[in-house]
Design a protein around this motif. Structure first.
Motif, PDB file in Angstrom:
ATOM      1  N   ASP A  32      -7.905  -4.171  -5.130  1.00 20.97           N
ATOM      2  CA  ASP A  32      -8.388  -2.998  -4.396  1.00 20.97           C
ATOM      3  C   ASP A  32      -8.066  -3.065  -2.904  1.00 20.97           C
ATOM      4  N   GLY A  36      -4.277   2.692   2.655  1.00 19.46           N
ATOM      5  CA  GLY A  36      -3.664   2.857   1.347  1.00 19.46           C
ATOM      6  C   GLY A  36      -3.302   4.296   1.053  1.00 19.46           C
ATOM      7  N   ARG A  37      -2.992   4.559  -0.203  1.00 27.02           N
ATOM      8  CA  ARG A  37      -2.591   5.889  -0.649  1.00 27.02           C
ATOM      9  C   ARG A  37      -3.559   6.400  -1.706  1.00 27.02           C
ATOM     10  N   ALA A  38      -3.725   7.685  -1.760  1.00 31.90           N
ATOM     11  CA  ALA A  38      -4.574   8.284  -2.780  1.00 31.90           C
ATOM     12  C   ALA A  38      -3.858   8.266  -4.118  1.00 31.90           C
ATOM     13  N   PRO A  39      -4.610   8.287  -5.220  1.00 30.37           N
ATOM     14  CA  PRO A  39      -3.969   8.364  -6.546  1.00 30.37           C
ATOM     15  C   PRO A  39      -3.165   9.656  -6.662  1.00 30.37           C
ATOM     16  N   GLN A  83       0.823  -1.208   0.000  1.00 31.35           N
ATOM     17  CA  GLN A  83       0.000   0.000   0.000  1.00 31.35           C
ATOM     18  C   GLN A  83       0.859   1.262   0.000  1.00 31.35           C
ATOM     19  N   HIS A  93      -1.256   3.877  -5.090  1.00 38.25           N
ATOM     20  CA  HIS A  93      -2.634   3.532  -5.427  1.00 38.25           C
ATOM     21  C   HIS A  93      -2.647   2.652  -6.679  1.00 38.25           C
ATOM     22  N   ARG A  94      -3.598   1.775  -6.711  1.00 36.66           N
ATOM     23  CA  ARG A  94      -3.727   0.868  -7.853  1.00 36.66           C
ATOM     24  C   ARG A  94      -3.774   1.617  -9.179  1.00 36.66           C
ATOM     25  N   ASP A  95      -4.443   2.771  -9.219  1.00 39.02           N
ATOM     26  CA  ASP A  95      -4.587   3.511 -10.470  1.00 39.02           C
ATOM     27  C   ASP A  95      -3.257   4.003 -11.026  1.00 39.02           C
TER      28      ASP A  95
END
Length: 264
Positions: free
Chosen positions: A245, A257-260, A224, A227-229
């Protein structure tokens, strides 16, 4: 012990790489913010130092380690932050660096001396020598990523990431269960491309649920740290897509997690 010794060698290399990043920092840099909310670079190193010492306690004094677990269970959401705060408050940067170096080497010595087949108590299932070393490597790499991001340093991926990926894959069911979601009954196929073009794969080749992408990106995902994006990790199948996710390679509560990255 040969496999465990190899992981311990990689753990030492990973720790030394992070040591090179922080050894020359001044006091203001040690106090600089990292992507982890509320954590400075000093907090990142303090956490690694504290966790190494707790791991050493598990290896050498398992009964006393049980007392640590009991204390943690009184505040499962906050005991990690509290421990980092306490270490940062007690140690100036130079002394913290010495404490971390001393503790991680003592843990190395204790794990290398442990008889084959020994298992140590932990906050989750008991750990073998190899699994304890792998867990410490994963944490060292992940918190080292926070430090590198804070300093604006790009670290070259290494083959050591295969250890991080392995934990991420093995922790798949935990990531579902810690969120109150039934874990999938079938295995996934995970195929990752390493930094030198080598392939790292887990699970049956004919699995319907699949995850593919760069090894480095997968490790950022399961720890994490991104971000996945923002990563080139892809899923085939609804369950695999859900996993990406929520994936986490670490024990404890579900991570936020982290923001995009901005602009995406």
């Amino acid at each position: 012990m040969s496999d465990a010794a190899s992981v311990l060698d990689d753990l030492r290399s990973e720790s030394n790489q992070l040591d090179l990043l922080v050894a020359g920092l001044n006091a203001a840099q040690w106090a600089g913010a990292t992507p982890a909310e509320g954590w400075t670079i000093a907090h990142q190193v303090a956490h690694l130092s504290w966790t190494d010492e707790v791991a050493l306690l598990s290896v050498t004094e398992p009964d006393r380690f049980g007392d640590e677990v009991a204390r943690a269970m009184k505040d499962p959401e906050g005991f990690v932050d509290r421990a980092a705060d306490e270490v940062v408050a007690a140690y100036a940067p130079d002394a913290l660096l010495v404490r971390w170096r001393t503790g991680r080497e003592r843990l190395q010595e204790a794990l290398r001396a442990a008889p084959a087949g020994t298992r140590f108590p932990w906050y989750g299932p008991p750990m073998s020598v190899a699994s304890m070393a792998t867990g410490r490597l994963m944490e060292t790499w992940a918190h080292g990523q926070d430090v590198a991001d804070a300093l604006g340093v790009t670290r070259a991926p290494t083959a050591r990431l295969r250890h991080v990926a392995r934990i991420g894959v093995r922790a798949r069911d935990y990531a579902f269960l810690v969120r109150g979601i039934q874990a999938p009954g079938e295995e996934f196929r995970v195929e990752l491309e390493g930094p030198d073009g080598e392939s790292v794969a887990y699970g049956p080749e004919d699995a319907a649920q699949r995850v593919t992408g760069p090894l480095h990106d997968f490790c950022l995902l399961v720890t994490q740290r991104a971000h996945r994006d923002d990563l080139a990790v892809r899923a085939e199948g609804a369950d695999a897509d859900t996993w990406l996710d929520i994936a986490q390679a670490f024990a404890g509560p579900a991570g936020v997690g982290r923001a995009p990255r901005a602009g995406r």
